[in-house]
Design a protein around this motif. Structure first.
Motif, PDB file in Angstrom:
ATOM      1  N   ARG A   1       1.422  -0.838   2.243  1.00 40.84           N
ATOM      2  CA  ARG A   1       1.130   0.580   2.464  1.00 40.84           C
ATOM      3  C   ARG A   1       2.415   1.385   2.329  1.00 40.84           C
ATOM      4  NH1 ARG A   1      -3.729   1.754   5.453  1.00 40.84           N
ATOM      5  NH2 ARG A   1      -4.943  -0.158   5.692  1.00 40.84           N
ATOM      6  N   GLU A   2       2.287   2.526   1.634  1.00 42.42           N
ATOM      7  CA  GLU A   2       3.411   3.451   1.508  1.00 42.42           C
ATOM      8  C   GLU A   2       2.835   4.856   1.565  1.00 42.42           C
ATOM      9  OE1 GLU A   2       6.697   4.578  -1.801  1.00 42.42           O
ATOM     10  OE2 GLU A   2       6.445   2.448  -1.372  1.00 42.42           O
ATOM     11  N   GLY A   3       3.015   5.525   2.678  1.00 45.98           N
ATOM     12  CA  GLY A   3       2.393   6.830   2.877  1.00 45.98           C
ATOM     13  C   GLY A   3       0.880   6.663   2.898  1.00 45.98           C
ATOM     14  N   SER A   4       0.185   7.457   2.100  1.00 45.05           N
ATOM     15  CA  SER A   4      -1.277   7.356   2.052  1.00 45.05           C
ATOM     16  C   SER A   4      -1.740   6.327   1.012  1.00 45.05           C
ATOM     17  CB  SER A   4      -1.887   8.724   1.731  1.00 45.05           C
ATOM     18  OG  SER A   4      -1.488   9.149   0.437  1.00 45.05           O
ATOM     19  N   ALA A   5      -0.799   5.774   0.256  1.00 43.67           N
ATOM     20  CA  ALA A   5      -1.153   4.807  -0.788  1.00 43.67           C
ATOM     21  C   ALA A   5      -1.290   3.402  -0.197  1.00 43.67           C
ATOM     22  CB  ALA A   5      -0.108   4.796  -1.894  1.00 43.67           C
TER      23      ALA A   5
ATOM     24  N   ALA B   1      -5.012   5.757  -3.545  1.00 43.78           N
ATOM     25  CA  ALA B   1      -4.182   6.838  -2.997  1.00 43.78           C
ATOM     26  C   ALA B   1      -4.857   7.502  -1.807  1.00 43.78           C
ATOM     27  CB  ALA B   1      -3.875   7.859  -4.082  1.00 43.78           C
ATOM     28  N   GLY B   2      -5.857   6.847  -1.229  1.00 45.04           N
ATOM     29  CA  GLY B   2      -6.508   7.394  -0.055  1.00 45.04           C
ATOM     30  C   GLY B   2      -7.819   8.102  -0.347  1.00 45.04           C
TER      31      GLY B   2
ATOM     32  N   CYS C   1      -4.551  -0.358  -6.505  1.00 41.36           N
ATOM     33  CA  CYS C   1      -4.032   0.619  -5.553  1.00 41.36           C
ATOM     34  C   CYS C   1      -5.031   1.750  -5.333  1.00 41.36           C
ATOM     35  CB  CYS C   1      -2.720   1.222  -6.060  1.00 41.36           C
ATOM     36  SG  CYS C   1      -1.375   0.036  -6.212  1.00 41.36           S
TER      37      CYS C   1
END
Length: 103
Positions: free
Chosen positions: A60-64, A89-90, A87
């Motif tokens: 997880r990286e931010g909302s991704a 992006a939310g 992946c």
């Protein structure tokens, strides 16, 4: 005629790989990572290919959210091991960012 047949076969193989990739992406995005040991079977009725996803690692990286995975891919011409990544992006939409033979 040989060159035409070779090019046609390459196009079919590429289309099959893309179709199989979409099927695997759907299985990876829906997988319950809390299940142990992980073994998610998939089958693509369009191409006749099938396999088992045996490893998924979520990052997880931010909302991704990305999930790297390993799967077998069994087709008429044999069995191969593939690595890939899907992946989101939310938005709930998953995109296959990588899908190719391991090694």
């Amino acid at each position: 005629h040989k060159e035409y047949r070779r090019q046609r076969q390459m196009c079919i193989e590429t289309a099959d790989r893309l179709s199989d990739g979409r099927t695997v992406r759907n299985a990876v995005s829906a997988a319950k990572l809390s299940q142990s040991p992980l073994a998610v079977a998939w089958a693509n009725a369009e191409t006749g290919a099938s396999g088992t996803i045996t490893a998924i690692e979520e990052m997880r990286e931010g909302s991704a959210i990305c999930r790297r995975f390993t799967t077998s891919r069994q087709r008429f011409d044999g069995i191969a091991l593939y690595n890939g990544e899907a992946c989101s992006a939310g938005s709930g939409e998953w995109v296959l960012t990588r899908f190719g033979e391991a090694g």
